[in-house]
Design an enzyme around this catalytic site. Sequence first.
Site, PDB file in Angstrom:
ATOM      1  N   THR A  52      44.663  -3.455  42.908  1.00 56.45           N
ATOM      2  CA  THR A  52      45.226  -2.401  42.080  1.00 56.45           C
ATOM      3  C   THR A  52      46.716  -2.679  41.911  1.00 56.45           C
ATOM      4  O   THR A  52      47.236  -3.663  42.442  1.00 56.45           O
ATOM      5  CB  THR A  52      45.037  -1.010  42.725  1.00 56.45           C
ATOM      6  OG1 THR A  52      45.938  -0.868  43.831  1.00 56.45           O
ATOM      7  CG2 THR A  52      43.600  -0.821  43.214  1.00 56.45           C
ATOM      8  N   CYS A  53      47.418  -1.802  41.199  1.00 67.27           N
ATOM      9  CA  CYS A  53      48.856  -2.009  41.036  1.00 67.27           C
ATOM     10  C   CYS A  53      49.595  -1.824  42.357  1.00 67.27           C
ATOM     11  O   CYS A  53      50.738  -2.267  42.502  1.00 67.27           O
ATOM     12  CB  CYS A  53      49.414  -1.056  39.977  1.00 67.27           C
ATOM     13  SG  CYS A  53      49.107   0.696  40.306  1.00 67.27           S
ATOM     14  N   GLU A 110      45.641  10.762  46.236  1.00 64.74           N
ATOM     15  CA  GLU A 110      45.374  10.585  44.799  1.00 64.74           C
ATOM     16  C   GLU A 110      43.940  10.132  44.567  1.00 64.74           C
ATOM     17  O   GLU A 110      43.332   9.447  45.380  1.00 64.74           O
ATOM     18  CB  GLU A 110      46.391   9.612  44.192  1.00 64.74           C
ATOM     19  CG  GLU A 110      46.483   8.261  44.898  1.00 64.74           C
ATOM     20  CD  GLU A 110      45.671   7.185  44.223  1.00 64.74           C
ATOM     21  OE1 GLU A 110      45.064   7.469  43.188  1.00 64.74           O
ATOM     22  OE2 GLU A 110      45.633   6.068  44.749  1.00 64.74           O
ATOM     23  N   ALA A 185      59.167   0.081  35.364  1.00 67.64           N
ATOM     24  CA  ALA A 185      57.730  -0.228  35.391  1.00 67.64           C
ATOM     25  C   ALA A 185      57.223  -0.388  36.814  1.00 67.64           C
ATOM     26  O   ALA A 185      56.174  -0.997  37.032  1.00 67.64           O
ATOM     27  CB  ALA A 185      57.454  -1.498  34.591  1.00 67.64           C
ATOM     28  N   GLY A 186      57.965   0.152  37.762  1.00 77.88           N
ATOM     29  CA  GLY A 186      57.486   0.146  39.139  1.00 77.88           C
ATOM     30  C   GLY A 186      56.440   1.218  39.355  1.00 77.88           C
ATOM     31  O   GLY A 186      55.923   1.817  38.395  1.00 77.88           O
TER      32      GLY A 186
END
Length: 448
Positions: A52-53, A110, A185-186
């Site tokens: 994932t990111c 989340e 964009a973090g």
Amino acid sequence: MRGESGVIVGVCISHERASVDQLETAAADSERVAVETLLSNPAVEEAFALQTCNRTEGYVVVPDRADGLDALDLFTRSVPDDTVVEMGHEESLRHLLRVAAGLESIVLGEDQILGQLRSAYETSRGVGGIGPMLEDGVTKAIHVGERARTETEINEGVVSLASAAVRLLDQECSLDGETALVVGAGEMGQLAAKALAEEVDRVLVANRTVPHAEHVAESVDVDASAVALDAVDAAVSEARVVVSATGSGDQVFGVSSFEDAGEVSVVDIAQPRDVPAEAGRLPSVTVYDLDTLESVTAETRSQRRRAAEAVERIVDEEFEHLLVQYKRKRADEVISTMYESAEQVKASEVNRALSSAEFDDEQAEVVESMADAIVSQILAAPTRSLRDAAEDDDWSTIHTALQLFDPDFGSLDQTEPPAFVEGMAVEDIPDGMREEIPNAMLDQLSDD
């Protein structure tokens, strides 16, 4: 607790230790490619990857830890050692449960991670990476994630600065039909973009590294595009709201950035600030900072901390259940071997009995049923003992049982006496068993 065929070994490179660039470096081209590459290693029996990111993680079932870490070099070879967490069997299982529950996420509890875990599981299963050990581990993790969100309030309310920023903006002005600008964009920028995408019609993402901005823009479900950081002043003029969350040491905006922007609301969640305080004095500009957001997040942050304690208890409970589940499976393997051995002896003796006299079908059925009943009654107590031994981690008993109940017992092509009679004098071997052992083997026992 290790399985019959090996152990689970895992590695994790996550937001807690690694930068966005390092996370991208660690990741394979896709989860599918990662699993296929891992399975190409002869030592790997099962494989699972989660990318994932925020994290890149890999898990393999291998004969030992060294084999596992060698295979997982796929993820770790190009990143610093201090960004990598290496996990053994039980550590890997507990970590998977915590990840699914949202306890390892930047935004506590989340929901997105649970869907990502399900998707990674389906991908791995689709290419043959999921076997009996990872099947139990990953599906248990998904179950824990579902319990955490249905039985606690871990995913209720607002807790991240990004989601708090969007809620605040939505309260102060109507976002419907508007354009939003996200600067950075973090992780925080990604969260802000996704939250804004649910409220506005268009999102602009500005970042010094444009490909990172493009990645964020592609991840949202609304019209979105990326711009370079040096074009941010032009982007401000198109936006009704701005969320700035860079990691820059210098201010990204000047006061002049907003002078011709028209009416705009700005939330600056960067530390240090991206927006000069003087910008808030312009009549058409409203600036909110971290102090403003603190009141928005305080209540729900406390609420999630309390919920997290309940989730930790769920993880502990389900982790113990998972270990017992593995142990029972291991015991069942031994029990199956034990019954197979007994079945061979029973079948041989029944055939001998039926061939020594004339039995009609009804009588033969009675003999068969009686033999089945005898086997079941004799093995009932050992079955309970083996399951108890597995739950108590008494693996010496399990190992001994595997040796004693050899499924090849009685086979005429054996070259050595079965382990069951090892060390026994010939006269101590029951008649029924002695008849199944070739004379050469009996002679070997006599010589011993």
